[in-house]
Scaffold this motif. Structure first.
Motif, PDB file in Angstrom:
ATOM      1  N   HIS A   1      70.575 -66.756  41.495  1.00 20.26           N
ATOM      2  CA  HIS A   1      70.320 -68.111  41.989  1.00 20.26           C
ATOM      3  C   HIS A   1      69.431 -68.100  43.217  1.00 20.26           C
ATOM      4  CE1 HIS A   1      73.737 -66.540  44.192  1.00 20.26           C
ATOM      5  NE2 HIS A   1      73.646 -67.498  45.080  1.00 20.26           N
TER       6      HIS A   1
ATOM      7  N   ARG B   1      67.105 -65.734  43.832  1.00 19.55           N
ATOM      8  CA  ARG B   1      65.750 -65.368  43.421  1.00 19.55           C
ATOM      9  C   ARG B   1      64.940 -66.622  43.091  1.00 19.55           C
ATOM     10  NH1 ARG B   1      65.185 -59.859  41.283  1.00 19.55           N
ATOM     11  NH2 ARG B   1      63.672 -60.658  39.786  1.00 19.55           N
ATOM     12  N   SER B   2      65.529 -67.503  42.293  1.00 22.78           N
ATOM     13  CA  SER B   2      64.809 -68.731  41.936  1.00 22.78           C
ATOM     14  C   SER B   2      64.650 -69.644  43.143  1.00 22.78           C
ATOM     15  CB  SER B   2      65.534 -69.458  40.801  1.00 22.78           C
ATOM     16  OG  SER B   2      66.875 -69.750  41.157  1.00 22.78           O
TER      17      SER B   2
ATOM     18  N   ASP C   1      61.101 -71.003  44.680  1.00 20.43           N
ATOM     19  CA  ASP C   1      60.903 -72.448  44.830  1.00 20.43           C
ATOM     20  C   ASP C   1      60.541 -72.789  46.274  1.00 20.43           C
ATOM     21  OD1 ASP C   1      61.483 -72.803  42.166  1.00 20.43           O
ATOM     22  OD2 ASP C   1      63.563 -73.429  42.496  1.00 20.43           O
TER      23      ASP C   1
ATOM     24  N   THR D   1      57.874 -62.926  37.953  1.00 20.03           N
ATOM     25  CA  THR D   1      58.030 -64.324  37.543  1.00 20.03           C
ATOM     26  C   THR D   1      57.440 -65.305  38.549  1.00 20.03           C
ATOM     27  OG1 THR D   1      60.244 -64.348  38.543  1.00 20.03           O
ATOM     28  CG2 THR D   1      60.100 -63.851  36.189  1.00 20.03           C
TER      29      THR D   1
END
Length: 470
Positions: A263, A265-266, A270, A301
């Protein structure tokens, strides 16, 4: 001299211990208490006198050699070379931080449980000589000149394929910048950030002093950010609205040994997009994972917002002198930009690494290293369970070091002093903190460069010291 009195660390500014020691020595030189020509004590002796680790002393000595206050080389004393004359300033030494490494004596007489050495005995000498010979015999003459900015195209292509396959990166030869190591890599990134208008960079706390120093020397303010069992606490970024750059160990947090949670990482990617920022991902120790694969790099990513930092220092050793930055496209040219002195890995070393990787010798060496460290890790954790069964271990799932958690209130300085006198090299968790955080005290126990046959004896000796002062 009474070094513990002369170098009063409590009188210097707050910050990492090695920076405070460097400031204390610098002040003693500038006000004449350490005159030109005086020899400073060996790192092991000063570490024992000040109740700090040898790492703290050698980092401080290395910084002051770079600044021109001290001079020293392996086998001779470190001496003061600057005297306080009106209007005089020290003549800075080379920008490369090699003196700090050179100042570290061998630990042959004791137990090397430090966290900064790989297994130097396992360097693939024969394969490296063969690679050097093959590169020298087959390279076109123009490849034997100075390396071009960014590194040789052959090596960038090989590294891109390797990182994409083994680390899940999204690298292209055109986005790779070959450097002399991770320290130079972050230094170039931080100079690029400064030129782009950034004034600060967020750093994990606890984190990597080698990266702190490179960022600070580049001219950026360091913003400490807390970490927990899921790595960097990304919510803390919201408390620093002007911050637009952060350095993080996503695969393995360098002190606690945990990966960055999915969680987070994203959330980190962002955040970087929202503030038009940059994440510097330090992929340190990702090659060594036991029981589970290392998480893929965040750069894979979020290639537009993440710069991936890595080197060969832990797999092959620092003597190879090759690292890399995989930069977002807009940052490639600023990272490659020439400064006053353009220091790049020797072209022949770059071509030899290409030979080593394409021949399969690098892959075989890496697999052998993983197995060797796995066996050594198991021996170390078994010894800790035998001799210190009530103490908790963290971060043993990957890397070549683990964290031995000590009870609150433990006199860590007394433990370090006693350990140093018994020839045990250790790193204190406190030394990896930019500012105090509510963490239990702990010791970072490295097993990269210790002989398998002495692990039980080393842990037994460490247990005696801990029980005496814990």
């Amino acid at each position: 001299m009474a070094w513990e009195t002369l170098l009063d660390l409590s009188a210097t500014r707050s910050g990492p211990l090695h920076m405070r020691l460097a400031a204390a020595i610098r002040a003693a030189i500038r006000d004449g208490r350490l005159p030109v020509g005086v020899a400073l004590p060996p790192s092991r002796m000063l570490a024992a006198d000040l109740s700090v680790s040898r790492w703290t002393v050698t980092e401080a000595y290395g910084q002051l050699v770079t600044e021109g206050y001290l001079t020293g080389k392996t086998g001779s004393a470190t001496r003061v070379t600057w005297s306080p004359r009106p209007g005089d300033e020290p003549r800075a030494g080379p920008a490369r931080r090699l003196p700090a490494q050179a100042a570290r004596p061998s630990s042959a007489a004791g137990f090397d449980l430090s966290s900064y050495h790989p297994d130097l005995r396992a360097f693939p000498r024969r394969q490296w000589v063969e690679a050097i010979r093959a590169a020298a015999e087959t390279a076109p003459f123009d490849r034997l000149s100075y390396s071009e900015p960014g590194g040789l195209p052959e090596l960038r292509a090989v590294l891109a394929e390797h990182l994409n396959r083994s680390r899940g990166a999204s690298a292209e030869p055109a986005t790779i910048c070959v450097v002399m190591g991770a320290g130079q890599g972050i230094s170039r990134l931080c100079r690029a950030l400064l030129a782009d208008g950034h004034t600060a960079i967020g750093m994990e706390n606890p984190g990597s002093p080698r990266l702190w120093q490179a960022a600070q020397e580049a001219g950026l303010e360091l913003v400490p950010l807390p970490v927990d069992d899921d790595g960097l606490v990304t919510d803390a970024l919201e408390r620093h609205p002007g911050l637009r750059a952060v350095c993080v160990g996503a695969a393995r947090q360098i002190a606690l040994g945990c990966p960055l949670g999915p969680h987070r990482r994203s959330a980190l990617a962002d955040w970087a997009r929202r503030v038009d920022g940059l994440v510097i991902e330090d992929d340190y120790h990702s090659e060594f994972s036991y029981g589970r694969p290392a998480p893929p790099v965040l750069q894979g990513t979020a290639r537009d917002r993440v710069a991936l930092l890595g080197s060969m220092s832990q797999v092959l050793g620092p003597t190879v002198g090759i690292g890399w930055v995989v930069a977002p496209r807009r940052w490639v040219q600023p990272v490659r930009a020439e400064h006053e002195i353009q220091l790049l890995p020797r072209a022949l070393n770059q071509l030899a690494l290409v030979q080593l990787m394409q021949s399969g010798a690098y892959g075989r060496h890496l697999r052998a290293s993983r197995q060797r460290y796995r066996v050594r890790r198991n021996a170390l954790t078994d010894a800790l369970r035998r001799h210190l069964p009530e103490y908790r271990v963290r971060g043993a799932e990957a890397g070549v070091q683990l964290l031995l958690v000590l009870p609150p209130g433990t006199d860590v300085t007394a433990i370090l002093r006693a350990a140093a006198r018994r020839g045990i090299e250790l790193c204190d968790l406190y030394e990896m903190q930019l500012q105090p955080e509510p963490l239990d005290p702990g010791l970072l126990v490295g097993y990269g460069n210790i002989k398998d046959t002495v692990i039980d004896g080393a842990v037994a000796a460490l247990a005696e010291v801990i029980r005496a002062f814990g």
